[in-house]
Design a protein around this motif. Structure first.
Motif, mmCIF file in Angstrom:
data_model
loop_
_atom_site.group_PDB
_atom_site.id
_atom_site.type_symbol
_atom_site.label_atom_id
_atom_site.label_comp_id
_atom_site.label_asym_id
_atom_site.label_seq_id
_atom_site.Cartn_x
_atom_site.Cartn_y
_atom_site.Cartn_z
ATOM 1 N N LEU A 56 -12.163 -36.182 -67.405
ATOM 2 C CA LEU A 56 -12.937 -37.428 -67.404
ATOM 3 C C LEU A 56 -14.399 -37.230 -67.787
ATOM 4 O O LEU A 56 -14.928 -37.983 -68.612
ATOM 5 N N PRO A 57 -15.103 -36.227 -67.237
ATOM 6 C CA PRO A 57 -16.523 -36.099 -67.564
ATOM 7 C C PRO A 57 -16.817 -35.263 -68.810
ATOM 8 O O PRO A 57 -17.981 -35.048 -69.136
ATOM 9 N N PHE A 351 -6.808 -38.105 -56.920
ATOM 10 C CA PHE A 351 -8.127 -38.299 -56.307
ATOM 11 C C PHE A 351 -8.363 -39.760 -55.908
ATOM 12 O O PHE A 351 -8.786 -40.040 -54.791
ATOM 13 N N ALA A 352 -8.100 -40.692 -56.821
ATOM 14 C CA ALA A 352 -8.279 -42.123 -56.535
ATOM 15 C C ALA A 352 -7.044 -42.631 -55.806
ATOM 16 O O ALA A 352 -6.211 -43.354 -56.374
ATOM 17 N N ASP A 379 -19.814 -38.967 -58.529
ATOM 18 C CA ASP A 379 -21.173 -39.338 -58.906
ATOM 19 C C ASP A 379 -21.284 -39.337 -60.427
ATOM 20 O O ASP A 379 -21.072 -38.304 -61.066
ATOM 21 N N ASP A 380 -21.556 -40.508 -60.996
ATOM 22 C CA ASP A 380 -21.711 -40.643 -62.449
ATOM 23 C C ASP A 380 -20.490 -40.101 -63.191
ATOM 24 O O ASP A 380 -20.593 -39.200 -64.022
ATOM 25 N N HIS A 381 -19.323 -40.664 -62.861
ATOM 26 C CA HIS A 381 -18.065 -40.300 -63.528
ATOM 27 C C HIS A 381 -17.736 -38.817 -63.361
ATOM 28 O O HIS A 381 -17.121 -38.206 -64.236
ATOM 29 N N ASN A 382 -18.162 -38.231 -62.259
ATOM 30 C CA ASN A 382 -17.958 -36.810 -61.967
ATOM 31 C C ASN A 382 -18.767 -35.912 -62.893
ATOM 32 O O ASN A 382 -18.506 -34.705 -62.994
#
Length: 550
Positions: A56-57, A351-352, A379-382
């Motif tokens: 994702l990040p 995780f979600a 935090d900030d899209h990981n």
């Protein structure tokens, strides 16, 4: 060099494209070619559910787009991760299975789109799904897309449910059933401890079909049209799509479709390709020296996305959460071989793990906010990593009033679009987010969390309205659900790009099938609805093919 001919060319092997290619190629007499700009979905981070935290990040299987600076976000650029591999964003997302509310689809029908009411689209959700747990009239049992419960959810999910109940939000065992309102531990698109992406569900089992060709690392340049028809002749004949130009390994190639070209490149990719092909607002095409095939003002307009704010708390202990610590490192070192050998354990977490659909006011008939509970600090899209452990919760405005757009940066397919969600352009979205901010904080500050809750990562005085708004503008961003840029609608709608059968207006042999056709953003996650859209489109196309054979 031989000319490559197919019946159908599908551009984009994401959540819609995989469905279309699979369903159409069920007919051995139909030749289908599926193009994907990304790689094959062989990366272990795709198949190991916890791999989402690494993808994702980063740019791993991820286009990792950014928006233009957002006035509503204090000038910040938003982040727009989108999948770049077979499976598209279904190979990148958190695997949460959510369909939206009945009201959303009935609304689409009321806007002038026959065939798209809830009762009419429910069979396509059912056709797509194999639910291992829930068996009733709302769920499927034999579909390709596997839906199940999390293998080993954190016990904090029950605390989240208890805290929600303290705030008047009930436990709901199925937010995709008769009633959406309430909270639950989410169901996920997984099978046997692995991600069940749409590629894994629809494409992988059928790659040996001789009539299905899949080309990866293929960047689409434009749709090809019959040159004799590309400027609508005097007899009124419409420009007909006949193929695709794309590049692979530095070489430009052309392939041709006898029946149709189908764009399934998503809310950013599909309008991009249309514009590069000469389908779009004439002024924008002229600005970038693109020959006009058809003036279609709505291409790239009507962008809608879920604006989202995350509350993050440190945890008093690390046993029930993920984090950056020695204990977690040891735990994951044991969990990785457990997943490799048995497809079990903590690596199966998305995780979600918690989901809820809630109301900003008790008297509302339809939930207008979504909760997503995460068993870690996000935090900030990981992209900002924090030492230690904690838990987070997202609050999302489900039906934003703000409308944005995507526009060309140049006439090169190698250049990304200019993405402008226009977050908080409508003040109603900000007012609703403020209500959600307080509701979410009340849940995380509830008595049920007292034993587990440490300090907030971003402390804000809840009694200071200006401080709350500033926190929202400083930290809010997408929940990864852009839609609407090739809007479905009747001819009376000046921004409609496709009709109710998803055919591009003013052309022949060209459809768009993906989340970009949504006229309005649904009140829920968009992956399952995108699969539904593709299932319905596949039936529309097959029905049309059969009529022509008869």
């Amino acid at each position: 060099m031989s000319i490559e001919n197919y019946d159908y060319i599908v551009v984009g092997a994401g959540s819609a494209g995989c469905v279309i290619a699979s369903r159409l190629s069920e007919d051995p007499n139909i030749r289908v070619c599926l193009l994907e700009a990304g790689k094959k979905d062989s990366n272990v981070l795709i198949h190991a559910p916890a791999g989402v935290a690494a993808m994702l990040p980063t740019r791993i299987n991820n286009w990792a787009f950014e928006t233009v600076p957002q006035k509503g976000l204090n000038g910040r650029r938003g982040y727009q991760p989108r999948g770049k591999s077979l499976g598209g964003s279904s190979s990148l997302n958190a695997m949460m299975y959510a369909r939206g509310h009945r009201w959303d689809y009935d609304h689409w029908s009321e806007l002038g789109n026959p065939g798209w009411s809830y009762d009419e689209i429910l069979p396509y959700f059912i056709r797509a799904e194999h639910n291992e747990v829930i068996q009733d009239e709302y769920h499927g049992k034999n579909g390709p897309l596997n839906v199940t419960n999390l293998q080993c959810p954190s016990p904090l999910n029950q605390i989240f449910i208890q805290a929600s109940e303290e705030n008047g939000i009930p436990f709901n065992p199925d937010v995709n059933g008769a009633e959406q309102f309430g909270v639950m531990t989410t169901q996920v698109t997984q099978k046997n401890g692995e991600r069940c992406s749409v590629a894994k569900a629809y494409l992988t089992p059928n790659l040996d079909r001789p009539n299905l060709t899949v080309i990866t690392r293929a960047l689409t340049h434009k749709v090809l049209f019959d040159k004799d028809l590309s400027h609508a002749s005097d007899n009124g004949t419409l420009p007909k799509a006949i193929g695709i130009e794309f590049s692979k390994k530095g070489q430009t190639r052309q392939i041709f479709a006898h029946k149709e070209v189908i764009l399934s490149a998503g809310a950013f990719g599909s309008p991009h390709i249309l514009k590069l092909s000469g389908i779009g607002p004439s002024k924008e095409l002229q600005q970038h020296n693109i020959p006009q095939v058809h003036d279609l003002p709505g291409v790239g307009e009507n962008l809608q996305d879920h604006i989202d704010l995350v509350h993050v708390y440190r945890a008093r202990s690390d046993g029930s959460t993920f984090g950056y610590s020695l204990n977690c490192s040891v735990s994951m070192a044991k969990a990785i071989p457990q997943w490799q050998l048995k497809r079990q354990g903590r690596v199966t977490s998305n995780f979600a793990e918690g989901i809820g659909f809630v109301k900003s006011e008790p008297e509302l008939e339809v939930p207008d906010l979504e909760l997503v509970f995460v068993v870690g600090m996000v935090d900030d899209h990981n992209r900002k990593l924090r030492l230690g452990h904690g838990f987070s919760s997202h609050i999302t405005v489900l039906r934003p009033k703000s409308r944005g757009k995507v526009t060309l940066a140049s006439n090169s397919p190698n250049d990304s679009l200019l993405i402008d969600p226009n977050f908080f352009a409508d003040e109603k979205d900000l007012h609703l987010m403020v209500k959600g901010w307080h509701l979410q904080r009340n849940i995380l500050e509830a008595k049920a969390f007292d034993r587990y809750r440490g300090k907030p990562l971003y402390p804000v005085n809840a009694n200071d309205p200006e401080a709350v708004i500033e926190d929202i503008r400083n930290r809010a961003d997408t929940q990864y659900h852009p839609v609407g840029t090739c809007k479905m609608g009747p001819d009376s709608d000046p921004l409609a790009v496709v009709d109710h059968q998803l055919r591009v207006k003013g052309t022949e042999g060209l459809r768009v099938v993906d989340a970009s056709i949504m006229p309005t953003l649904i009140g829920g996650n968009t992956n399952a609805p995108t699969v539904m859209i593709a299932e319905k489109a596949a039936e529309l196309i097959r029905t049309n093919t059969l009529k022509h054979r008869i």
